[in-house]
Design a protein around this motif. Structure first.
Motif, PDB file in Angstrom:
ATOM      1  N   GLY A   1      -7.090 -18.730 -28.452  1.00 51.13           N
ATOM      2  CA  GLY A   1      -6.815 -17.931 -29.661  1.00 51.13           C
ATOM      3  C   GLY A   1      -7.862 -16.875 -29.952  1.00 51.13           C
ATOM      4  N   ASN A   2      -8.628 -16.500 -28.953  1.00 50.14           N
ATOM      5  CA  ASN A   2      -9.807 -15.689 -29.254  1.00 50.14           C
ATOM      6  C   ASN A   2      -9.499 -14.212 -29.499  1.00 50.14           C
ATOM      7  N   ALA A   3     -10.562 -13.492 -29.838  1.00 48.09           N
ATOM      8  CA  ALA A   3     -10.448 -12.130 -30.367  1.00 48.09           C
ATOM      9  C   ALA A   3      -9.670 -11.190 -29.449  1.00 48.09           C
ATOM     10  N   SER A   4      -9.131 -10.178 -30.076  1.00 45.31           N
ATOM     11  CA  SER A   4      -8.302  -9.188 -29.376  1.00 45.31           C
ATOM     12  C   SER A   4      -9.095  -7.894 -29.201  1.00 45.31           C
ATOM     13  N   GLY A   5      -8.601  -7.046 -28.307  1.00 45.26           N
ATOM     14  CA  GLY A   5      -9.183  -5.714 -28.157  1.00 45.26           C
ATOM     15  C   GLY A   5      -8.131  -4.680 -28.514  1.00 45.26           C
ATOM     16  N   ILE A   6      -8.590  -3.515 -28.993  1.00 41.79           N
ATOM     17  CA  ILE A   6      -7.629  -2.444 -29.255  1.00 41.79           C
ATOM     18  C   ILE A   6      -8.085  -1.150 -28.599  1.00 41.79           C
ATOM     19  N   PHE A   7      -7.109  -0.297 -28.368  1.00 39.63           N
ATOM     20  CA  PHE A   7      -7.347   1.045 -27.846  1.00 39.63           C
ATOM     21  C   PHE A   7      -6.632   2.036 -28.760  1.00 39.63           C
TER      22      PHE A   7
ATOM     23  N   ALA B   1       8.160  10.632 -29.754  1.00 37.45           N
ATOM     24  CA  ALA B   1       7.761   9.336 -30.314  1.00 37.45           C
ATOM     25  C   ALA B   1       6.302   9.030 -29.982  1.00 37.45           C
ATOM     26  N   LYS B   2       5.763   8.020 -30.640  1.00 38.99           N
ATOM     27  CA  LYS B   2       4.466   7.470 -30.258  1.00 38.99           C
ATOM     28  C   LYS B   2       4.738   6.339 -29.255  1.00 38.99           C
ATOM     29  N   VAL B   3       3.762   6.105 -28.384  1.00 37.64           N
ATOM     30  CA  VAL B   3       3.954   5.053 -27.378  1.00 37.64           C
ATOM     31  C   VAL B   3       2.744   4.123 -27.361  1.00 37.64           C
ATOM     32  N   GLY B   4       3.018   2.839 -27.593  1.00 34.76           N
ATOM     33  CA  GLY B   4       1.954   1.835 -27.582  1.00 34.76           C
ATOM     34  C   GLY B   4       2.316   0.720 -26.613  1.00 34.76           C
ATOM     35  N   TRP B   5       1.313  -0.085 -26.258  1.00 36.41           N
ATOM     36  CA  TRP B   5       1.522  -1.148 -25.268  1.00 36.41           C
ATOM     37  C   TRP B   5       0.880  -2.446 -25.719  1.00 36.41           C
ATOM     38  N   ASP B   6       1.630  -3.536 -25.524  1.00 37.15           N
ATOM     39  CA  ASP B   6       1.074  -4.880 -25.700  1.00 37.15           C
ATOM     40  C   ASP B   6       0.539  -5.284 -24.320  1.00 37.15           C
ATOM     41  N   LEU B   7      -0.770  -5.356 -24.218  1.00 36.59           N
ATOM     42  CA  LEU B   7      -1.379  -5.594 -22.901  1.00 36.59           C
ATOM     43  C   LEU B   7      -1.888  -7.023 -22.728  1.00 36.59           C
ATOM     44  N   ALA B   8      -1.244  -7.971 -23.435  1.00 37.86           N
ATOM     45  CA  ALA B   8      -1.657  -9.379 -23.354  1.00 37.86           C
ATOM     46  C   ALA B   8      -1.783  -9.845 -21.905  1.00 37.86           C
ATOM     47  N   HIS B   9      -0.767  -9.499 -21.087  1.00 39.80           N
ATOM     48  CA  HIS B   9      -0.751  -9.973 -19.700  1.00 39.80           C
ATOM     49  C   HIS B   9      -1.268  -8.915 -18.728  1.00 39.80           C
ATOM     50  N   ALA B  10      -1.797  -7.840 -19.284  1.00 39.89           N
ATOM     51  CA  ALA B  10      -2.250  -6.741 -18.421  1.00 39.89           C
ATOM     52  C   ALA B  10      -3.772  -6.607 -18.400  1.00 39.89           C
ATOM     53  N   ALA B  11      -4.420  -6.824 -19.543  1.00 42.50           N
ATOM     54  CA  ALA B  11      -5.869  -6.608 -19.610  1.00 42.50           C
ATOM     55  C   ALA B  11      -6.591  -7.601 -18.692  1.00 42.50           C
ATOM     56  N   GLY B  12      -7.417  -7.075 -17.836  1.00 43.18           N
ATOM     57  CA  GLY B  12      -8.143  -7.934 -16.891  1.00 43.18           C
ATOM     58  C   GLY B  12      -7.282  -8.355 -15.712  1.00 43.18           C
ATOM     59  N   ASN B  13      -6.077  -7.798 -15.631  1.00 41.56           N
ATOM     60  CA  ASN B  13      -5.133  -8.186 -14.589  1.00 41.56           C
ATOM     61  C   ASN B  13      -4.674  -6.976 -13.778  1.00 41.56           C
ATOM     62  N   ILE B  14      -4.381  -5.875 -14.458  1.00 37.33           N
ATOM     63  CA  ILE B  14      -3.923  -4.683 -13.719  1.00 37.33           C
ATOM     64  C   ILE B  14      -4.864  -3.507 -13.977  1.00 37.33           C
ATOM     65  N   LYS B  15      -4.756  -2.532 -13.091  1.00 40.96           N
ATOM     66  CA  LYS B  15      -5.533  -1.304 -13.250  1.00 40.96           C
ATOM     67  C   LYS B  15      -4.936  -0.502 -14.396  1.00 40.96           C
TER      68      LYS B  15
ATOM     69  N   PHE C   1      -1.726   4.052 -28.312  1.00 36.43           N
ATOM     70  CA  PHE C   1      -2.496   2.888 -28.760  1.00 36.43           C
ATOM     71  C   PHE C   1      -2.110   1.676 -27.918  1.00 36.43           C
ATOM     72  N   ALA C   2      -2.960   0.679 -27.939  1.00 37.04           N
ATOM     73  CA  ALA C   2      -2.661  -0.560 -27.204  1.00 37.04           C
ATOM     74  C   ALA C   2      -3.515  -1.682 -27.805  1.00 37.04           C
ATOM     75  N   ALA C   3      -3.081  -2.906 -27.551  1.00 33.77           N
ATOM     76  CA  ALA C   3      -3.884  -4.066 -27.954  1.00 33.77           C
ATOM     77  C   ALA C   3      -3.647  -5.179 -26.948  1.00 33.77           C
ATOM     78  N   TRP C   4      -4.599  -6.083 -26.861  1.00 32.93           N
ATOM     79  CA  TRP C   4      -4.487  -7.184 -25.900  1.00 32.93           C
ATOM     80  C   TRP C   4      -5.240  -8.391 -26.459  1.00 32.93           C
ATOM     81  N   CYS C   5      -4.937  -9.557 -25.917  1.00 32.07           N
ATOM     82  CA  CYS C   5      -5.731 -10.723 -26.291  1.00 32.07           C
ATOM     83  C   CYS C   5      -6.763 -10.935 -25.190  1.00 32.07           C
TER      84      CYS C   5
END
Ligand SMILES: Cc1ncc(COP(=O)(O)O)c(C=O)c1O
Ligand SMILES: Nc1c(O)cccc1C(=O)C[C@H](N)C(=O)O
Length: 425
Positions: A251-257, A213-227, A237-241
């Motif tokens: 409501g500001n812009a998101s980042g993607i990986f 399978a492919k594996v992606g992550w919603d990093l809303a609560h992770a970006a800028g918080n965890i290593k 792939f991943a995305a975060w707010c």
């Protein structure tokens, strides 16, 4: 270190804290003329004082240059997003070419699912966590509908065991194995919004990919918080707010990986737009799409520069502080808050239950506390007394002692206000 529940001790910890002065870089709301104790950076981070200057710069360039600002602004708008590549790649552990900023979180996850959720034959199922953030649940349901499947068949939730608050890694791995060759995608929140549980991204990613399978992550609560080491962990792939731990505004812009290994895949479908088109040829208005190499090729529209300006201010602050220093303080202040909660619980003969994992490796900057026997009136008392926290049904308060702007003395003060709120009733 042995903690103490005294103001002197908390002040001593603040005096030893190398990040303590960063709280002066933020604007705190006031209650009763006093700056609040802010525990909701996991929902909306505070405004950094220098953000306004970044926004004003764009406003001034727009006033003075109008359309010419695209090319002649102090930070030209046409490639404004490229300023993020370097600092943001460090925050999420990526190559600069693997990240970009665009749109908002749920929109980006949908767009990434266009590329990475391609059900075929018997391989059409999605594994996600039970009680994922509602936006993710709606997203999964609408995606599987779009592809002609039934949510109750195509969406497989990993459940918590009876009487447990968190999902066990062994259960995630077992579920991946069980779904096996029916599995098309694993997409989980890297840090659960409700409990604050941190998932083992590396191990789960490897297991999902081993199952095909492919594996992606919603990093809303992770970006800028965890290593994060998204590149090395081989995440697809991943995305975060950016408005939670990254303090970029509502409501500001998101980042993607998007992992480098997908950058040259000609078979990967995607929804295209002119901002994802070959940068050098973008203004030649050619008919055929030639994607930018890397995550930038997933961009669609020209950039909302006014919303990127606060995000840029934020990533520059993160670059200055560094994730390692942030994480060291995060773990220490979270443990201190945990200690305070236990102390107050004893003093009030309460029945608090911290549902966030007690293992520091499985949590980050959030403690979610079940206030058995207490009601919403306690939450209201906290808010009226300058403790900004949030309430989630049935009676959980989430506390995020964000290392950039929370102090150890805040933790002590919070304990005292909490005690008064319970005993004073
Ligand atoms: C885990 C998670 N996913 C998705 C969202 C939704 O983000 P957005 O409204 O920016 O699409 C949030 C928070 O709002 C969230 O916490
Ligand atoms: N973005 C939010 C909003 O505009 C209003 C209320 C809450 C939010 C949030 O971000 C909620 C957040 N994702 C959470 O974890 O609860």
């Amino acid at each position: 270190m042995t903690f103490q529940n005294t103001r002197e001790f908390a002040k001593q910890l603040d005096a030893q804290d190398a990040l303590n002065h960063y709280q002066n870089e933020f604007i705190f709301p006031k209650v009763n003329d006093k700056r609040v104790i802010y525990f909701t950076g996991n929902s909306l981070g505070l405004q950094p004082k220098n953000t306004k200057a970044y926004v004003d710069e764009v406003m001034n360039d727009w006033a003075e240059l109008a359309v010419e600002g695209h090319f002649y602004a102090q930070k030209p708008w046409w490639d404004y997003q490229e300023r993020f590549a370097e600092p943001l790649s460090k925050i999420v552990g990526a190559l600069p070419s693997e990240v970009t900023v665009m749109n908002t979180l749920t929109v980006n996850l949908h767009l990434l699912m266009v590329s990475f959720y391609q059900p075929k034959g018997k391989r059409y199922k999605i594994i996600c966590e039970e009680k994922a953030f509602p936006s993710d649940q709606y997203m999964f349901q609408s995606q599987v509908h779009f592809h002609g499947y039934k949510p109750e068949d195509a969406i497989v939730e990993i459940k918590r065991r009876e009487g447990e608050h968190n999902i066990r890694l062994e259960d995630v791995l077992a579920k991946i194995e069980e779904v096996g060759d029916e599995l098309a995608l694993v997409l989980i929140g890297g840090v659960n919004y409700y409990t604050g549980q941190v998932f083992d991204i590396k191990t789960i990613t490897a297991a999902g990919q081993k199952a095909g399978a492919k594996v992606g992550w919603d990093l809303a609560h992770a970006a800028g918080n965890i290593k994060l080491e998204l590149h090395d962990w081989n995440v697809d792939f991943a995305a975060w707010c950016s408005y939670k731990y990254m303090n970029s505004g509502p409501g500001n812009a998101s980042g993607i990986f998007v992992h480098e290994k997908h950058h040259n895949d000609p078979d990967l479908p995607r929804f295209a737009g002119w901002w994802g088109h070959n940068k050098e040829r973008r203004f030649k208005m050619e008919p055929n799409f030639d994607p930018v190499h890397g995550a930038g090729g997933w961009q669609i529209s020209n950039l909302p520069v006014l919303s990127l300006a606060p995000y840029l201010a934020s990533v520059e602050m993160f670059a200055e502080v560094g994730m390692d220093a942030l994480i060291a303080k995060r773990d220490h202040i979270t443990s201190y808050l945990e200690f305070i909660l236990h102390e107050i619980d004893k003093e009030v003969k309460g029945n608090f239950e911290i549902i966030t994992p007690s293992n520091p490796k499985e949590r980050a900057s959030q403690l979610s506390v079940f206030l058995h026997g207490e009601g919403r009136s306690l939450f209201d008392y906290l808010m009226k007394n300058g403790v900004i926290t949030d309430w989630r049904e049935p009676n959980v308060i989430r506390l995020a002692p964000v290392p950039l702007y929370c102090s150890y003395e805040d933790m002590y003060d919070f304990g005292q206000i909490l005690k008064k709120g319970i005993l004073g009733k």
